[in-house]
Design an enzyme around this catalytic site. Structure first.
Site, PDB file in Angstrom:
ATOM      1  N   GLU A 140       0.821  -1.208   0.000  1.00 50.06           N
ATOM      2  CA  GLU A 140       0.000   0.000   0.000  1.00 50.06           C
ATOM      3  C   GLU A 140       0.865   1.273   0.000  1.00 50.06           C
ATOM      4  O   GLU A 140       1.758   1.423   0.839  1.00 50.06           O
ATOM      5  CB  GLU A 140      -0.923  -0.029   1.233  1.00 50.06           C
ATOM      6  CG  GLU A 140      -1.792   1.196   1.418  1.00 50.06           C
ATOM      7  CD  GLU A 140      -2.708   1.457   0.233  1.00 50.06           C
ATOM      8  OE1 GLU A 140      -3.384   0.531  -0.235  1.00 50.06           O
ATOM      9  OE2 GLU A 140      -2.737   2.612  -0.231  1.00 50.06           O
ATOM     10  N   SER A 158      -5.847   1.673  -5.434  1.00 47.10           N
ATOM     11  CA  SER A 158      -5.473   0.269  -5.232  1.00 47.10           C
ATOM     12  C   SER A 158      -6.127  -0.636  -6.264  1.00 47.10           C
ATOM     13  O   SER A 158      -5.489  -1.535  -6.811  1.00 47.10           O
ATOM     14  CB  SER A 158      -5.952  -0.231  -3.863  1.00 47.10           C
ATOM     15  OG  SER A 158      -5.318   0.431  -2.836  1.00 47.10           O
ATOM     16  N   HIS A 161       0.446   2.428  -5.635  1.00 49.92           N
ATOM     17  CA  HIS A 161       0.337   3.785  -6.178  1.00 49.92           C
ATOM     18  C   HIS A 161       1.084   4.717  -5.248  1.00 49.92           C
ATOM     19  O   HIS A 161       1.588   4.279  -4.205  1.00 49.92           O
ATOM     20  CB  HIS A 161      -1.133   4.227  -6.313  1.00 49.92           C
ATOM     21  CG  HIS A 161      -1.921   3.992  -5.057  1.00 49.92           C
ATOM     22  ND1 HIS A 161      -1.799   4.779  -3.943  1.00 49.92           N
ATOM     23  CD2 HIS A 161      -2.794   3.007  -4.725  1.00 49.92           C
ATOM     24  CE1 HIS A 161      -2.582   4.316  -2.999  1.00 49.92           C
ATOM     25  NE2 HIS A 161      -3.194   3.225  -3.432  1.00 49.92           N
ATOM     26  N   HIS A 196      -1.443   3.247   4.831  1.00 46.67           N
ATOM     27  CA  HIS A 196      -2.461   3.992   4.077  1.00 46.67           C
ATOM     28  C   HIS A 196      -2.672   5.343   4.739  1.00 46.67           C
ATOM     29  O   HIS A 196      -2.651   5.443   5.955  1.00 46.67           O
ATOM     30  CB  HIS A 196      -3.771   3.199   4.069  1.00 46.67           C
ATOM     31  CG  HIS A 196      -4.769   3.712   3.086  1.00 46.67           C
ATOM     32  ND1 HIS A 196      -5.441   4.897   3.267  1.00 46.67           N
ATOM     33  CD2 HIS A 196      -5.199   3.212   1.902  1.00 46.67           C
ATOM     34  CE1 HIS A 196      -6.229   5.099   2.230  1.00 46.67           C
ATOM     35  NE2 HIS A 196      -6.110   4.089   1.381  1.00 46.67           N
TER      36      HIS A 196
HETATM   37  C1  GP9 Z   1      -8.800  -0.676   0.730  1.00 51.09           C
HETATM   38  C2  GP9 Z   1      -7.377  -0.528   0.310  1.00 51.09           C
HETATM   39  C3  GP9 Z   1      -7.021   0.906   0.096  1.00 51.09           C
HETATM   40  O1  GP9 Z   1      -9.322  -1.946   0.669  1.00 51.09           O
HETATM   41  O2  GP9 Z   1      -7.110  -1.318  -0.779  1.00 51.09           O
HETATM   42  O3  GP9 Z   1      -7.495   1.398  -1.075  1.00 51.09           O
HETATM   43  P1  GP9 Z   1      -6.924   2.758  -1.677  1.00 51.09           P
HETATM   44  O4  GP9 Z   1      -7.557   3.867  -0.901  1.00 51.09           O
HETATM   45  O5  GP9 Z   1      -5.443   2.739  -1.498  1.00 51.09           O
HETATM   46  O6  GP9 Z   1      -7.314   2.729  -3.080  1.00 51.09           O
HETATM   47 MN    MN Z   2      -3.851   1.640  -2.163  1.00 49.91          MN
END
Ligand code: GP9
Ligand code: MN
Length: 653
Positions: A256, A298, A473, A413
């Site tokens: 992430e 994501s 990302h 995140h």
């Molecule tokens: C949520 C995680 C985060 O399930 O994959 O998503 P993002 O906000 O990074 O797209």
């Molecule tokens: Mn993500």
């Protein structure tokens, strides 16, 4: 009463228009970082909110006069909400809201934990003008100053004439500034800059409606056309590595928000990613690898990796086209005797994964219901990565082999919350709290990947697996450029900003030394690269990526916003930069690629909008499922058990 035209008299028309216009312009400059480079752009900025605001307000002037003030205030409130929602979204994503995003209800709700850091107390100012307007109208009405009556169309003709003239000026100036403005829809920044935020939303609504139609009219010839463009779409072979990981388990780690700039870097003398730094020494490490995601974040990265197609420029393809036919990586691996699963300590419905995964062919999806989640082992968005890794390895022990699993990490995140006990390094010290907090959570994720490796080794899974790690990302948006510049020790120019879109891509094959591969590449290349290592050839596939290992691999990576990178140049927002100097160079160097970039993105979009893969002549494993079934189905536990048994028997025989 004589119906005179009251353009010049104090009217709620002018009050509402003045406040909304002023606010929109101020917000544009102060909140959306809209830079004004010349007089033309200045006039566009001043003009562009006017036609649309005037149009709506004249419409309200045709309502009953007793209701007009009420309608006007409601309109001001709605327009302010639209504006403010964009401001909040922009603070996090440096981007504007599109209609498909609004349908991502679950995601919006889950974003709750981040929202509180994006909303500031002084945001109340965004709505203060409505109160002032209300008080003014009330006062002036009492004093008999405000002229109010139910307008007929005829009365409003001068207004309409002004609206038409302003629109023509706006569109002409915008066209000078940005030819093909409306066809290059992936550049929302430019759309908003030239059309204004309200007209942008109208245009987006039109795009949304128009994007639904192509599916109905699409047929085989659409797919043939795309395949013709791609040409011989078999990834090129590199004989030394072909099939080197045949039959091995494939463990993907979606890291992430992990950007490449932290690798081999220190903060206050301490390594930010000590484990990954060691790992890249004994793995294939692609250090010029870019994420190619857009608003789907994501989920876009998952789309790219599984399909080798581009995600959409607006919204998330996981939402808007989740019932399309795809021929995705899990489906291919299933055909080759693999058991496939995605694993994530979050809701199954986040990013609509539970629907989209059916089309990708995953046998199973482990979600937060499959993990033991307590208050102690959670932070921020949910289960902490270390606990997630430990419990995921437990699940792997029950899986038939070979398996492909994807571990979707979460702790790193935004807003990068972390418990004190999990802080292995200190925060950074800058004006961006977000960047400051980023480093300890990256460090924590690094630790969790170390735990994954340890557990795989302890459980005897390591030797038979390859581990593929990729950053999904960026985690630090351009809103934090100043602080980022402080960390990097250089100004974050558009060139540097694009280089910051590099994310790590690491393929670890136990027993192999690996090497650093500095070829410009992107998430679109992951699928053909991995299938090559597994020795799996796929006939008749429609993909845009290539096997990075191959000698014929072309270093040319297109980002979803139309920027692109080669081994020599970086093209950002219409400026061609030399990689060597980091400075703008001859446009001619970028020119030869421009058409290809647009065509490639458009053809990829065509596949999605037209649902073209349903014509690829394959019997996709979900063919018989009718659409209503697709809505809610993820394999339930019993199905999965039966399926696992079947697979085990199949593999044994
Ligand atoms: C949520 C995680 C985060 O399930 O994959 O998503 P993002 O906000 O990074 O797209
Ligand atoms: Mn993500």
């Amino acid at each position: 009463m004589k119906k005179e035209n009251n353009l010049k008299k104090p009217s709620i028309f002018w009050i509402a228009l003045f406040f909304l216009w002023l606010k929109t312009v101020i917000v544009g400059v102060t909140q959306f970082n809209i830079t004004i480079e010349n007089m033309n752009q200045f006039i566009i900025l001043i003009l562009n909110p006017l036609p649309i605001l005037m149009l709506v307000i004249t419409f309200l002037l045709r309502r009953k006069e007793s209701r007009q003030t009420y309608y006007m205030l409601v309109f001001m409130t709605l327009a302010s909400i639209v504006l403010y929602s964009n401001v909040v979204y922009y603070r996090e994503f440096t981007d504007f809201i599109t209609i498909p995003l609004l349908f991502m209800g679950n995601n919006m709700a889950d974003l709750g934990s981040s929202i509180h850091t994006l909303v500031k107390w002084y945001d109340i100012l965004f709505f203060v003008d409505i109160v002032i307007a209300g008080v003014l109208i009330h006062k002036w009405e009492k004093a008999g100053k405000v002229v109010k009556y139910k307008h007929r169309f005829k009365d409003l003709r001068p207004y309409y004439a002004v609206i038409i003239i302003l629109t023509i000026i706006n569109v002409s100036l915008a066209n000078v500034e940005r030819p093909q403005l409306l066809t290059r829809t992936f550049d929302r920044e430019l759309l908003v800059k030239n059309l204004g935020v309200y007209s942008f939303h109208l245009y987006d609504a039109y795009l949304h409606t128009a994007s639904q139609a192509p599916r109905v009219f699409a047929n085989e010839s659409g797919l043939e056309e795309v395949n013709e463009f791609i040409g011989e779409n078999q990834p090129s072979i590199e004989k030394d590595l072909y099939g080197i990981a045949e039959g091995k388990n494939v463990i993907f780690v979606a890291a992430e928000s992990l950007q490449d700039f932290v690798i081999n870097e220190t903060l206050n003398g301490e390594e930010i990613t000590p484990f990954l730094n060691e790992l890249v020494e004994e793995s294939y490490y692609f250090d010029q690898f870019y994420h190619q995601t857009a608003q789907g974040k994501s989920s876009d990265s998952e789309f790219l990796i599984n399909n080798s197609l581009y995600p959409l420029a607006r919204g998330g393809v996981f939402f808007s086209h989740a019932t399309n036919e795809y021929y995705a990586l899990p489906e291919i691996l299933n055909e080759n005797g693999y058991y496939t699963a995605s694993m994530h300590g979050n809701n199954g419905s986040f990013w609509n994964r539970n629907v989209m995964y059916n089309q990708f062919g995953y046998d199973d999806f482990y979600t937060k219901d499959d993990y033991e989640i307590t208050e102690e082992n959670s932070v921020g968005w949910g289960l902490k990565d270390i606990d997630f890794m430990e419990q995921s390895v437990e699940h792997m022990l029950d899986m038939p082999q070979p398996f492909e699993v994807k571990l979707i990490t979460l702790t790193n995140h935004f807003p990068f919350d972390l418990d004190e006990e999990d802080m292995y390094i200190d925060r950074f010290d800058s004006n961006s709290n977000t960047l400051n907090k980023y480093f300890p959570t990256v460090r924590y994720m690094d630790e969790s990947i170390k735990v994954l490796f340890e557990r795989l080794k302890e459980e005897g899974l390591y030797e038979d697996s390859i581990i593929v790690i990729y950053g999904d990302h960026d985690g630090i948006s351009s809103n934090h450029n100043r602080a980022m510049g402080q960390f990097l020790g250089e100004d974050v120019t558009p060139f540097v900003e694009t280089q910051l879109q590099q994310v790590p891509f690491i393929i670890h094959i136990p027993g192999m030394e690996g090497e650093k591969i500095s070829k410009v590449s992107g998430q679109i290349d992951v699928r053909p690269t991995i299938l090559h290592l597994l020795g799996i050839e796929v006939e008749n596939q429609t993909i845009f990526g290539d096997n990075i290992f191959s000698e014929d691999y072309e270093e040319f990576t297109i980002l979803r916003n139309g920027n692109f990178i080669t081994d020599e140049i970086v093209y950002v927002n219409e400026v061609c930069y030399s990689k060597e100097t980091g400075e703008p160079t001859d446009d001619e160097k970028c020119e030869p690629y421009l058409d290809r970039v647009h065509e490639e993105l458009e053809y990829s979009d065509k596949i999605i909008y037209g649902d073209l893969l349903r014509f690829d002549g394959r019997n996709h494993n979900n063919e018989d499922t009718d659409e209503s079934d697709n809505e809610s189905e993820t394999p339930d536990a019993n199905d999965v058990d039966t399926m696992k048994e079947e697979l085990q028997e199949e593999n044994a025989s």
